[in-house]
Design a protein around this motif. Structure first.
Motif, PDB file in Angstrom:
ATOM      1  N   ASP A  10       0.829  -1.213   0.000  1.00  0.00           N
ATOM      2  CA  ASP A  10       0.000   0.000   0.000  1.00  0.00           C
ATOM      3  C   ASP A  10       0.859   1.256   0.000  1.00  0.00           C
ATOM      4  N   GLN A  11       1.946   1.231   0.756  1.00  0.00           N
ATOM      5  CA  GLN A  11       2.856   2.376   0.784  1.00  0.00           C
ATOM      6  C   GLN A  11       3.545   2.560  -0.560  1.00  0.00           C
ATOM      7  N   ARG A  12       3.879   1.454  -1.210  1.00  0.00           N
ATOM      8  CA  ARG A  12       4.502   1.529  -2.543  1.00  0.00           C
ATOM      9  C   ARG A  12       3.527   2.131  -3.542  1.00  0.00           C
ATOM     10  N   GLU A  13       2.266   1.693  -3.492  1.00  0.00           N
ATOM     11  CA  GLU A  13       1.226   2.245  -4.382  1.00  0.00           C
ATOM     12  C   GLU A  13       1.056   3.742  -4.132  1.00  0.00           C
ATOM     13  N   ALA A  14       1.005   4.124  -2.855  1.00  0.00           N
ATOM     14  CA  ALA A  14       0.841   5.539  -2.509  1.00  0.00           C
ATOM     15  C   ALA A  14       2.039   6.362  -2.980  1.00  0.00           C
ATOM     16  N   LEU A  31       5.731  12.427   3.275  1.00  0.00           N
ATOM     17  CA  LEU A  31       4.265  12.342   3.261  1.00  0.00           C
ATOM     18  C   LEU A  31       3.770  10.985   3.751  1.00  0.00           C
ATOM     19  N   LEU A  32       4.526   9.933   3.438  1.00  0.00           N
ATOM     20  CA  LEU A  32       4.137   8.584   3.848  1.00  0.00           C
ATOM     21  C   LEU A  32       4.601   8.256   5.264  1.00  0.00           C
ATOM     22  N   GLY A  33       5.510   9.049   5.801  1.00  0.00           N
ATOM     23  CA  GLY A  33       6.038   8.793   7.133  1.00  0.00           C
ATOM     24  C   GLY A  33       6.957   7.587   7.190  1.00  0.00           C
ATOM     25  N   VAL A  34       7.723   7.386   6.106  1.00  0.00           N
ATOM     26  CA  VAL A  34       8.653   6.253   6.043  1.00  0.00           C
ATOM     27  C   VAL A  34      10.047   6.764   5.725  1.00  0.00           C
ATOM     28  N   SER A  35      11.006   5.883   5.860  1.00  0.00           N
ATOM     29  CA  SER A  35      12.390   6.209   5.552  1.00  0.00           C
ATOM     30  C   SER A  35      12.541   6.568   4.070  1.00  0.00           C
ATOM     31  N   HIS A  36      13.474   7.445   3.787  1.00  0.00           N
ATOM     32  CA  HIS A  36      13.718   7.877   2.414  1.00  0.00           C
ATOM     33  C   HIS A  36      14.307   6.761   1.545  1.00  0.00           C
TER      34      HIS A  36
END
Length: 95
Positions: A10-14, A31-36
């Motif tokens: 889902d994060q990859r799709e976003a 924006l996703l709140g994940v590591s760069h």
């Protein structure tokens, strides 16, 4: 999803949706709140393949010695590397 990816499908799709809106990798990661890092690893193939970057890569193809030898013999007989690579399932010849 890619088995070793630290971000979910889902994060990859976003992330790809953000890329398509003109948001680059660093901003998409925020924006996703994940590591760069994993977003950057997705961004680079996305620039080349678009949404195709989301597709899981097939497992590595293994060819027998006989198959490889036959390809080499056909190449030395005059068939092009591009034709033989396409026939063997490779997107481009490896020189």
């Amino acid at each position: 999803m890619h088995a070793r990816s630290p971000i979910s499908e889902d994060q990859r799709e976003a992330a790809v949706a953000w890329f398509e809106k003109g948001i680059a990798d660093k901003a998409a990661a925020r924006l996703l709140g994940v590591s760069h890092s994993p977003v950057k690893l997705l961004y680079l193939p996305w620039k080349i393949h678009g949404r195709g970057a989301l597709a899981a890569k097939p497992t590595k193809q293994v060819y027998s010695f006989e198959f490889k030898l036959a390809l080499v013999e056909r190449f030395t007989a005059g068939e092009t590397a591009q034709y033989l690579a396409a026939e063997a399932g490779s997107p481009r010849p490896a020189y």
